[in-house]
Write an enzyme that holds these catalytic residues in place. Structure first.
Site, short mmCIF file in Angstrom:
data_model
loop_
_atom_site.label_atom_id
_atom_site.label_comp_id
_atom_site.label_asym_id
_atom_site.label_seq_id
_atom_site.Cartn_x
_atom_site.Cartn_y
_atom_site.Cartn_z
N SER A 43 0.81 -1.22 0.00
CA SER A 43 0.00 0.00 0.00
C SER A 43 0.84 1.27 0.00
O SER A 43 0.32 2.35 -0.24
CB SER A 43 -0.93 0.01 1.22
OG SER A 43 -0.15 0.07 2.42
N GLY A 44 2.15 1.14 0.29
CA GLY A 44 3.02 2.31 0.39
C GLY A 44 3.28 2.73 1.82
O GLY A 44 3.86 3.80 2.07
N HIS B 180 14.08 -3.51 0.54
CA HIS B 180 13.76 -2.49 1.55
C HIS B 180 14.99 -1.65 1.89
O HIS B 180 14.90 -0.42 2.00
CB HIS B 180 13.20 -3.12 2.82
CG HIS B 180 11.71 -3.21 2.86
ND1 HIS B 180 10.92 -2.19 3.31
CD2 HIS B 180 10.87 -4.21 2.50
CE1 HIS B 180 9.65 -2.55 3.24
NE2 HIS B 180 9.59 -3.77 2.74
#
Length: 180
Positions: free
Chosen positions: A25-26, A62
């Site tokens: 989703s961000g 990430h």
């Protein structure tokens, strides 16, 4: 809320921020941007375990997306202890509560006392903490007992953290919505 004095001498309001949303989703990117906006060294408290190639690739992505300037602290189980040990060093980004809960449950630990330790630790922090968590209860009811137990535990954990958070944001399609 408490005031925290940073090494550069500036004083900021210590706050707890919960950023939640669905997968991809961000929410992590948004939480990172929130942490970058705060003064002091940025600490990333990682709860993931690199136990297979796919998870190692996710972690590497990430790290690359985050970029330079982060101090990483690994805390797959002792999240409350990690927060206490690094308090006062700058804003902390915990990514994510969902993996932390999964780690606890996979080890057969009772997650509820661990959640209470976390909530107590959050209440005593002097430096800001931004926590990322998945909202997993918005889909179909899982078809097995373990998945249902995890979904329920995640919902209860999110509620406990949201109660002590000064701000809660829900991220949808990369867009944050202020909930609290």
């Amino acid at each position: 809320m408490q005031l925290a004095l940073y090494p550069q001498g500036e004083t900021v309001l210590a706050q707890i921020i919960l950023v939640t949303g669905g997968a991809r989703s961000g929410k992590s990117s948004h939480a990172e941007a929130r942490a970058r906006a705060l003064p002091g060294a940025r600490l990333y408290i990682a709860t993931a375990r690199a136990e297979d190639a796919e998870m190692r690739a996710r972690i590497a992505r990430h790290v690359a997306d985050r970029g330079e300037g982060w101090i990483t602290i690994e805390a797959p189980i002792d999240l409350a202890g990690a927060l206490d040990r690094c308090d006062g060093r700058g804003p902390r980004l915990v990514d994510c509560l969902t993996l932390w809960l999964s780690n606890l449950m996979l080890e057969g630990r009772d997650w509820e006392p661990e959640a209470e330790h976390l909530v107590a630790a959050l209440a005593r922090q002097k430096s800001p903490v931004i926590l990322v968590s998945n909202e997993v209860g918005m889909g179909i009811v899982p078809d097995n007992a373990l998945a249902r137990a995890f979904r329920d535990a995640q919902g209860w954990l999110n509620q406990r953290v949201a109660r002590v958070a000064h701000e809660v944001e829900f991220v949808v399609s990369g867009l944050p919505m202020r909930v609290k």
